[in-house]
Design a protein around this motif. Structure first.
Motif, PDB file in Angstrom:
ATOM      1  N   SER A  63      -0.006   4.523  30.676  1.00  0.00           N
ATOM      2  CA  SER A  63      -0.172   4.326  29.229  1.00  0.00           C
ATOM      3  C   SER A  63      -0.439   5.655  28.529  1.00  0.00           C
ATOM      4  O   SER A  63       0.129   5.949  27.473  1.00  0.00           O
ATOM      5  CB  SER A  63      -1.319   3.345  28.961  1.00  0.00           C
ATOM      6  N   VAL A  64      -1.325   6.470  29.138  1.00  0.00           N
ATOM      7  CA  VAL A  64      -1.641   7.777  28.545  1.00  0.00           C
ATOM      8  C   VAL A  64      -0.417   8.694  28.581  1.00  0.00           C
ATOM      9  O   VAL A  64      -0.076   9.335  27.579  1.00  0.00           O
ATOM     10  CB  VAL A  64      -2.821   8.419  29.304  1.00  0.00           C
ATOM     11  N   VAL A  65       0.264   8.753  29.715  1.00  0.00           N
ATOM     12  CA  VAL A  65       1.432   9.628  29.872  1.00  0.00           C
ATOM     13  C   VAL A  65       2.530   9.243  28.883  1.00  0.00           C
ATOM     14  O   VAL A  65       3.117  10.104  28.204  1.00  0.00           O
ATOM     15  CB  VAL A  65       1.961   9.572  31.319  1.00  0.00           C
ATOM     16  N   LEU A  66       2.825   7.942  28.796  1.00  0.00           N
ATOM     17  CA  LEU A  66       3.879   7.485  27.882  1.00  0.00           C
ATOM     18  C   LEU A  66       3.510   7.747  26.424  1.00  0.00           C
ATOM     19  O   LEU A  66       4.371   8.114  25.612  1.00  0.00           O
ATOM     20  CB  LEU A  66       4.151   5.994  28.099  1.00  0.00           C
ATOM     21  N   THR A  67       2.246   7.555  26.080  1.00  0.00           N
ATOM     22  CA  THR A  67       1.817   7.782  24.698  1.00  0.00           C
ATOM     23  C   THR A  67       1.980   9.247  24.322  1.00  0.00           C
ATOM     24  O   THR A  67       2.556   9.582  23.269  1.00  0.00           O
ATOM     25  CB  THR A  67       0.350   7.355  24.519  1.00  0.00           C
ATOM     26  N   ILE A  68       1.474  10.142  25.178  1.00  0.00           N
ATOM     27  CA  ILE A  68       1.588  11.570  24.891  1.00  0.00           C
ATOM     28  C   ILE A  68       3.050  12.003  24.880  1.00  0.00           C
ATOM     29  O   ILE A  68       3.461  12.860  24.085  1.00  0.00           O
ATOM     30  CB  ILE A  68       0.783  12.383  25.931  1.00  0.00           C
ATOM     31  N   GLY A  69       3.859  11.408  25.750  1.00  0.00           N
ATOM     32  CA  GLY A  69       5.266  11.772  25.810  1.00  0.00           C
ATOM     33  C   GLY A  69       6.084  11.237  24.650  1.00  0.00           C
ATOM     34  O   GLY A  69       7.002  11.914  24.159  1.00  0.00           O
ATOM     35  N   LEU A  70       5.779  10.015  24.195  1.00  0.00           N
ATOM     36  CA  LEU A  70       6.577   9.391  23.132  1.00  0.00           C
ATOM     37  C   LEU A  70       6.132   9.788  21.732  1.00  0.00           C
ATOM     38  O   LEU A  70       6.922   9.705  20.783  1.00  0.00           O
ATOM     39  CB  LEU A  70       6.512   7.866  23.271  1.00  0.00           C
ATOM     40  N   LEU A  71       4.876  10.193  21.574  1.00  0.00           N
ATOM     41  CA  LEU A  71       4.351  10.493  20.241  1.00  0.00           C
ATOM     42  C   LEU A  71       5.170  11.576  19.513  1.00  0.00           C
ATOM     43  O   LEU A  71       5.517  11.395  18.336  1.00  0.00           O
ATOM     44  CB  LEU A  71       2.881  10.894  20.346  1.00  0.00           C
ATOM     45  N   PRO A  72       5.506  12.687  20.182  1.00  0.00           N
ATOM     46  CA  PRO A  72       6.333  13.693  19.478  1.00  0.00           C
ATOM     47  C   PRO A  72       7.699  13.158  19.047  1.00  0.00           C
ATOM     48  O   PRO A  72       8.234  13.592  18.022  1.00  0.00           O
ATOM     49  CB  PRO A  72       6.482  14.813  20.528  1.00  0.00           C
ATOM     50  N   PHE A  73       8.246  12.239  19.830  1.00  0.00           N
ATOM     51  CA  PHE A  73       9.541  11.650  19.450  1.00  0.00           C
ATOM     52  C   PHE A  73       9.424  10.937  18.110  1.00  0.00           C
ATOM     53  O   PHE A  73      10.256  11.123  17.209  1.00  0.00           O
ATOM     54  CB  PHE A  73      10.000  10.680  20.529  1.00  0.00           C
ATOM     55  N   PHE A  74       8.402  10.104  17.967  1.00  0.00           N
ATOM     56  CA  PHE A  74       8.230   9.358  16.718  1.00  0.00           C
ATOM     57  C   PHE A  74       7.887  10.303  15.567  1.00  0.00           C
ATOM     58  O   PHE A  74       8.316  10.087  14.432  1.00  0.00           O
ATOM     59  CB  PHE A  74       7.132   8.308  16.882  1.00  0.00           C
ATOM     60  N   GLU A  91       0.819  -1.212   0.000  1.00  0.00           N
ATOM     61  CA  GLU A  91       0.000   0.000   0.000  1.00  0.00           C
ATOM     62  C   GLU A  91       0.857   1.268   0.000  1.00  0.00           C
ATOM     63  O   GLU A  91       0.333   2.376   0.170  1.00  0.00           O
ATOM     64  CB  GLU A  91      -0.917   0.000   1.223  1.00  0.00           C
ATOM     65  N   ASN A  92       2.173   1.092  -0.172  1.00  0.00           N
ATOM     66  CA  ASN A  92       3.117   2.220  -0.160  1.00  0.00           C
ATOM     67  C   ASN A  92       3.048   3.035   1.136  1.00  0.00           C
ATOM     68  O   ASN A  92       3.144   4.262   1.138  1.00  0.00           O
ATOM     69  CB  ASN A  92       2.848   3.149  -1.358  1.00  0.00           C
ATOM     70  N   LYS A  93       2.827   2.333   2.240  1.00  0.00           N
ATOM     71  CA  LYS A  93       2.723   3.004   3.540  1.00  0.00           C
ATOM     72  C   LYS A  93       3.837   2.581   4.493  1.00  0.00           C
ATOM     73  O   LYS A  93       3.783   2.876   5.679  1.00  0.00           O
ATOM     74  CB  LYS A  93       1.364   2.699   4.179  1.00  0.00           C
ATOM     75  N   LEU A  94       4.833   1.885   3.957  1.00  0.00           N
ATOM     76  CA  LEU A  94       5.912   1.399   4.817  1.00  0.00           C
ATOM     77  C   LEU A  94       7.145   2.268   4.626  1.00  0.00           C
ATOM     78  O   LEU A  94       8.118   1.882   3.983  1.00  0.00           O
ATOM     79  CB  LEU A  94       6.224  -0.071   4.508  1.00  0.00           C
ATOM     80  N   GLU A  95       7.086   3.466   5.210  1.00  0.00           N
ATOM     81  CA  GLU A  95       8.263   4.318   5.166  1.00  0.00           C
ATOM     82  C   GLU A  95       9.270   3.843   6.203  1.00  0.00           C
ATOM     83  O   GLU A  95       8.954   3.065   7.094  1.00  0.00           O
ATOM     84  CB  GLU A  95       7.884   5.776   5.434  1.00  0.00           C
ATOM     85  N   LYS A  96      10.463   4.354   6.078  1.00  0.00           N
ATOM     86  CA  LYS A  96      11.545   3.971   6.986  1.00  0.00           C
ATOM     87  C   LYS A  96      11.187   4.311   8.426  1.00  0.00           C
ATOM     88  O   LYS A  96      11.421   3.526   9.348  1.00  0.00           O
ATOM     89  CB  LYS A  96      12.826   4.684   6.564  1.00  0.00           C
ATOM     90  N   GLY A  97      10.596   5.484   8.614  1.00  0.00           N
ATOM     91  CA  GLY A  97      10.227   5.900   9.970  1.00  0.00           C
ATOM     92  C   GLY A  97       9.205   4.985  10.599  1.00  0.00           C
ATOM     93  O   GLY A  97       9.285   4.656  11.789  1.00  0.00           O
ATOM     94  N   LYS A  98       8.226   4.533   9.811  1.00  0.00           N
ATOM     95  CA  LYS A  98       7.199   3.631  10.344  1.00  0.00           C
ATOM     96  C   LYS A  98       7.787   2.270  10.694  1.00  0.00           C
ATOM     97  O   LYS A  98       7.408   1.664  11.704  1.00  0.00           O
ATOM     98  CB  LYS A  98       6.062   3.478   9.330  1.00  0.00           C
TER      99      LYS A  98
END
Length: 713
Positions: free
Chosen positions: A455-466, A302-309
């Motif tokens: 789970s919420v804290v880690l998700t909000i904290g890690l999302l900007p990193f990714f 589906e051309n959705k597998l970028e290096k970052g993903k």
């Protein structure tokens, strides 16, 4: 083809890497230590069984002892019982009959005395002789005359009482069964009853003698019943099972022969057995990695597998499994600390960064691996509670996270995860027979609350990193980029208002068309906002920004004009890279014209050559964009919508027929010019895009009511 091969190799390497990581991090959960222990030595540590296995030797011993303890089965002959009772009844009945005859003779004697004739009374011996004539042969052969005489001379009432007592005791003894070895004890039992009975002392002696005759063997060994009873007893013996985790020997305890055999049975003395659990683990990891590889392959198609993903999937997997392993180090049989693991973080991140399908697959895989990690390092066992708890916790995260375009939705989903965690914990509590104190219940449910919060804290904290470091584009990031206060959009609005309006129109049309064919509408909208950002370098050279000014292209060479126009996608890409916008947005800016031809300036150059009467071949490549052609559905749709919006806007009266004609012409032109060759759009999707664009444009350029002008006074 080469690019696809590289992607396949990347998928293979990634899946293999994760497989190796999963294998080694879970190996000690199935691998058991072995011991070099001698018989009758002292155990240096407490040793538990790593597996559940039946101790066949001990089971056989227990079965043998149980069978041996089964008593022999005997058949009691009711015929013999009744026969002996009848003999006793016969003796007493015969004596009663004899007495009746004697009484009748006495009455006749009285009559004879009246006539002068007198009969002589029978002696005791004569009575015995007469009695023997009417008794059965077994009785007469067994009973002594003295015994019969004592019974004869006993008063009738005493004799009847003795008879009743004797027959009752005889029936009881015989019904209980009399075997050869216990005849004497049976006789003694009757004699004891006679001895302590309130009978005439003179009657007790003949009754005692009578018991020797009456009591005989009537219980005989039954081979079939005995064998059946032994088989039933053997079948009811529960196998002796050594349970996984069961203590075989305590620290400081002597290794007896029995303990040594148990250690050998569970494989703690044989290091070779550890290969089998490792093979089983390897097969499980192979299945898991096959699923991961397949999902990555679908993303690639589906051309959705970028290096970052790809790096994000690997990173999230390593993070979640590492946290599970870390918490498992503190797990004991007394606590359920795995409830505190914020495993929903993985589900949140995978849904936000990749898609829901991938998140569901990894939810199941993480749950399976957790069952191994939290098995207490007991080979061959899974912690089903952990599997169920983690599965429902992650599934709740995916279910409640419905709006992936808003960071606050993560917080709202956290409350849903918390409720599901508490329900699952209570489920386990009520399913067990153990009684929990209120304080223990509160502690365990608090673990579920902490898990959801983390789970919420880690998700909000890690999302900007990714999003930033790995360049993974999420819907939340796209919404941030669509904010008009973004520096580049403010620049576009202030410096090139015409281009900004054009970009907004293209964004509206592109988003609708993308959603119609299952592409990312939000990506198309944001990409359209930025696709002409390069026009801010020379805004006056683009007609939508010229207002009432003279067109500068009227005063320069067509080749120079083409060079300026052609440069705007690449000028825009440079600016986007400078501001560190996602690669997907940069690609749309570079690809939205593909390698299309600037027809206006191309034909203008041709006219100039005719006017100069010069004969020569015009280099068409000068008037073509260098590309690349659109590689994604979103880029291809923006390529179409960009041209369509400009063409329709140039119409004086954009009727429905004209709109349909222009849209069809532009799509056909893009197809025949090969601009859509490298995009994944199909002919069916192009028809849907055609219909959708026409519908959207008709709504935008609908006819309006002509309001009457106010008359001048």
């Amino acid at each position: 083809m080469i690019r696809k091969r590289k992607h396949v190799i990347s998928i293979g390497i990634s899946a293999t890497f994760l497989g190796i990581f999963f294998f080694f991090i879970t190996l000690n959960n199935v691998h058991t230590d072995t011991y070099d222990i001698a018989r009758f030595s002292t155990a240096g540590e407490t040793i538990r069984s790593p597996i559940t296995i039946e101790n066949e030797q001990e089971t056989e011993r227990k079965t043998r002892e149980t069978v041996q303890s089964v008593p022999d089965r005997f058949n009691i002959s009711t015929e013999i019982t009744q026969e002996r009772v009848n003999y006793i009844e016969e003796v007493f009945d015969a004596i009663a009959t004899l007495e009746s005859e004697e009484l009748g003779e006495k009455e006749n004697e009285d009559d004879k005395e009246t006539n002068g004739d007198r009969l002589v009374p029978l002696s005791n011996q004569e009575k015995v002789n007469r009695l023997k004539q009417i008794l059965s042969e077994p009785i007469t052969e067994s009973l002594e005359n003295e015994t019969l005489i004592q019974l004869i001379i006993s008063p009738q009432d005493d004799r009847e009482a003795g008879r009743k007592l004797f027959v009752e005791n005889l029936e009881t003894v015989l019904n209980n069964g009399v075997r050869t070895e216990n005849i004497q004890s049976a006789i003694s039992e009757i004699n004891q009853s006679i001895k302590y009975a309130t009978l005439n002392e003179e009657l007790k002696q003949p009754l005692t003698e009578l018991s020797k005759f009456a009591v005989v063997e009537n219980s005989f060994f039954d081979v079939e019943q005995t064998q059946e009873a032994r088989k039933e007893a053997a079948s009811n013996v529960d196998p002796v099972v050594i349970r996984a985790g069961e203590v075989i020997v305590q620290e400081g305890q002597t290794i007896t022969n029995e303990i040594y055999e148990e250690l050998n049975l569970v494989g703690l003395l044989d290091g070779q057995r550890n290969f089998f659990p490792a093979i089983g683990l390897a097969l499980l990891i192979f299945l898991i990695c096959s699923m991961i590889g397949y999902e990555l392959y679908l993303l690639m198609k589906e051309n959705k597998l970028e290096k970052g993903k790809l790096i994000s999937i690997i990173g999230i997997s390593i993070l979640i499994i590492s946290v599970l392993k870390l918490v498992s180090l503190f797990l004991t049989s007394e606590n359920q600390i795995f409830y505190i693991v914020p495993i929903a973080t993985g589900a949140f991140l995978l849904k936000l960064l990749i898609n829901e399908r991938v998140a569901i697959i990894f939810t199941a895989l993480f749950s399976i691996i957790s069952g191994i990690i939290f098995n207490g390092e007991i080979a061959g066992s899974l912690n089903i509670e952990a599997v169920i708890y983690f599965f429902f916790s992650q599934l709740a995260a995916l279910t409640f996270l419905t709006n992936v375009k808003d960071r606050t939705s993560i917080l709202k989903s956290g409350f849903g995860v918390m409720v599901v965690n508490i329900i699952t914990i209570l489920l386990f509590v009520f399913l067990t027979f153990e009684k929990y104190d209120l304080i223990d219940l509160l502690i365990q449910t608090s673990f579920g609350i902490i898990s959801a919060f983390l789970s919420v804290v880690l998700t909000i904290g890690l999302l900007p990193f990714f999003e930033t470091v790995l360049g993974v584009l999420t819907d939340i990031k796209l919404l941030q980029l669509s904010n008009p206060n973004q520096p580049l959009l403010k620049k576009l609005l202030t410096e090139t208002p015409g281009t900004y309006h054009h970009s907004v129109m293209v964004a509206n049309i592109s988003e609708t068309a993308c959603e119609a064919v299952g592409a990312n509408g939000l990506l198309a909208r944001v990409g359209a906002y930025y696709h002409d950002i390069g026009k801010t370098v020379r805004p006056q050279y683009f007609i939508e920004n010229q207002m009432s000014n003279r067109n500068p292209h009227d005063f320069i060479d067509p080749k120079e004009s083409a060079k300026i126009i052609i440069s705007h996608p690449y000028d825009g890409a440079k600016q986007l890279k400078k501001y560190k916008l996602p690669k997907e947005i940069i690609d749309i800016a570079e690809q939205h014209h593909g390698t299309s031809l600037l027809k206006f300036f191309y034909y203008k150059e041709k006219e100039k050559e005719k006017e100069r009467e010069e004969v020569g071949q015009i280099d068409e490549s000068i008037f073509r964009y260098p590309g690349p052609k659109p590689q994604t559905k979103e880029a291809a749709i923006i390529c179409i919508c960009d041209s369509v919006e400009a063409a329709v806007r140039s119409l004086n009266e954009p009727t429905e027929d004209k709109i349909e004609e222009i849209v069809a012409a532009i799509i056909n032109d893009r197809m025949t010019d090969g601009q859509l060759d490298e995009s994944p759009l199909t002919l069916k999707e192009l028809k849907i895009i055609n219909r959708t664009i026409c519908g959207t444009l008709k709504g935008i350029f609908h006819s309006r009511i002509q309001y009457p002008l106010k008359e001048a006074k």
